[in-house]
Design an enzyme around this catalytic site. Structure first.
Site, PDB file in Angstrom:
ATOM      1  CE1 TYR A  97      -3.400  -2.610   0.144  1.00  0.00           C
ATOM      2  CE2 TYR A  97      -3.899  -1.992   2.401  1.00  0.00           C
ATOM      3  CZ  TYR A  97      -4.176  -2.748   1.286  1.00  0.00           C
ATOM      4  OH  TYR A  97      -5.230  -3.631   1.316  1.00  0.00           O
ATOM      5  CG  PHE A 252     -13.555  -4.749  -4.570  1.00  0.00           C
ATOM      6  CD1 PHE A 252     -12.597  -3.866  -4.085  1.00  0.00           C
ATOM      7  CD2 PHE A 252     -13.323  -5.311  -5.816  1.00  0.00           C
ATOM      8  CE1 PHE A 252     -11.456  -3.557  -4.809  1.00  0.00           C
ATOM      9  CE2 PHE A 252     -12.178  -5.007  -6.553  1.00  0.00           C
ATOM     10  CZ  PHE A 252     -11.255  -4.136  -6.046  1.00  0.00           C
ATOM     11  CG  LEU A 254     -20.253   0.131  -0.926  1.00  0.00           C
ATOM     12  CD1 LEU A 254     -20.069   1.639  -0.872  1.00  0.00           C
ATOM     13  CD2 LEU A 254     -21.650  -0.259  -0.449  1.00  0.00           C
ATOM     14  N   GLY A 255     -19.169  -3.398  -4.202  1.00  0.00           N
ATOM     15  CA  GLY A 255     -18.957  -3.838  -5.577  1.00  0.00           C
ATOM     16  C   GLY A 255     -17.552  -3.502  -5.989  1.00  0.00           C
ATOM     17  N   GLY A 256     -17.365  -2.426  -6.706  1.00  0.00           N
ATOM     18  CA  GLY A 256     -16.020  -2.025  -7.091  1.00  0.00           C
ATOM     19  C   GLY A 256     -16.038  -0.890  -8.079  1.00  0.00           C
ATOM     20  N   PRO A 259     -13.711  -1.157 -14.014  1.00  0.00           N
ATOM     21  CG  PRO A 259     -12.793  -0.206 -15.939  1.00  0.00           C
ATOM     22  CD  PRO A 259     -12.461  -0.542 -14.512  1.00  0.00           C
ATOM     23  CG  LEU A 261     -15.243  -5.236 -10.420  1.00  0.00           C
ATOM     24  CD1 LEU A 261     -14.281  -4.635  -9.403  1.00  0.00           C
ATOM     25  CD2 LEU A 261     -15.509  -6.692 -10.095  1.00  0.00           C
TER      26      LEU A 261
END
Length: 340
Positions: A97, A252, A254-256, A259, A261
């Site tokens: 990170y 993830f 909330l999804g992502g 592109p 997702l």
């Protein structure tokens, strides 16, 4: 993290954490012994035979992920975020990170009196100057080297929890060539590091259901896979974790943003429930996760103090049966998308 208290008992040895000055480059400082707390929404947990077992309890979990701090974040602002009184009992991080920036700031920001469980991961290393900011590091000798790197950058002699990121499923890269490693070989070095006292507990990330079952005898305290309201392919694994007393720590959430997702915040059902509650879509998507299973732990990453406060407030959102039925009816789509 968001929810109630969960304790990972690691035996008589506790991690030691270094408190440093305000300099940007970490330097040796006061060391402390710290047995941090890992959290789940509805239960206090105790480690038994290398696992986390649920028991009665309460208390509020607070935490955040450091992945969004990155190298672009202003150093002083990041330190203020990490030491915010609304902050956390658990911090998720990795050496890759911000090419070590996140670990350096965590080492500097956490004070001796802070009771913070720092959870890190191995399976990839920083890749400065490369096309991608990280490179796979799946081989046993690389896992060991990654643990040593994290020990140095965090200024500790023991990492409380280390997630082995297998990269077998979910969005992201896939191992190729000599990076395709038998999980038993990886678990052998992870358990050896635990026996040596360099790590306290083992978690898994981006792992399949069969992979988790194969790893259970080694003792697994948490699983960190991509999972959200709109991507629920790992439902059977979540239920296995609940049965085994293993924390489910999705990313993830909330999804992502990549592109391909799906995004929970793009769902009309999420907007409808949010409007009925006087809330915004993102907190509703996070609140659904907390309501969905008792072993769910949330680490919503942010580099913004206001967002941190909003993330903490998610635990106060109550979803009634009608709201849950509406959200449960959202279609689940695959998140198995190549990134990079």
């Amino acid at each position: 993290m968001i929810g109630a208290q969960l304790n990972v008992r690691r035996g008589p040895r506790c991690s030691t954490t270094t408190s440093t000055s305000s300099a940007a480059t970490p330097s040796p400082g006061r060391r402390r012994r710290a047995c941090g707390s890992y959290a789940t929404r509805t239960a206090t947990t105790r480690r038994r035979r290398g696992r986390v077992a649920a028991g009665p309890g309460a208390g509020r979990r607070r935490g955040t992920g450091s992945g969004k701090l990155g190298v672009r974040t202003h150093h002083n602002r990041t330190t203020i975020l990490l030491t915010s009184p609304v902050s956390r009992t658990t911090m998720d991080t990795a050496e890759f990170y911000g090419f070590g920036f996140a670990n350096a700031v965590i080492r500097e920001a956490l004070r001796p009196e802070d009771d913070v469980l720092v959870v890190t991961k191995v399976g990839a290393d920083p890749n400065p100057g490369g096309r991608l900011p990280l490179r796979l590091a799946q081989r046993p000798e690389q896992l060991r080297a990654s643990v040593e790197d994290s020990l140095r950058s965090l200024g500790v002699d023991r990492l409380a929890v280390v997630n082995l990121r297998r990269l077998d499923t979910g969005p992201g890269l896939r191992p190729q060539g000599n990076q395709v490693v038998d999980p038993d070989d990886q678990l052998a070095v992870m358990t050896a590091l635990r026996d040596e006292g360099k790590i306290g507990a083992i978690g898994l990330s981006s792992v399949t259901l069969d992979g988790l079952r194969r790893a259970l005898p080694a003792g697994v305290v948490c699983v960190r896979n991509a999972y959200s309201l709109v991507s629920r392919e790992d439902e059977d694994m979540l239920q296995l974790c609940a049965a085994e007393g293993i924390a489910w720590v999705p990313f993830f959430l909330l999804g992502g943003a990549f592109p391909g997702l799906p995004k929970a915040t793009a769902e009309p059902a999420v907007h409808a429930v949010a409007e009925s509650l006087g809330a915004t879509p993102s907190p509703v998507g996070l609140a659904w996760l907390l309501h969905h299973a008792p072993n769910v732990l949330l680490i919503p990453g942010t580099a913004n103090a206001t967002h941190l406060e909003a993330n903490i407030a998610v635990s106060e959102i109550a979803l009634d049966a009608a709201a849950l039925a509406t959200l449960d009816g959202v279609e689940s789509r695959s998140n198995d998308v190549s990134i990079g």
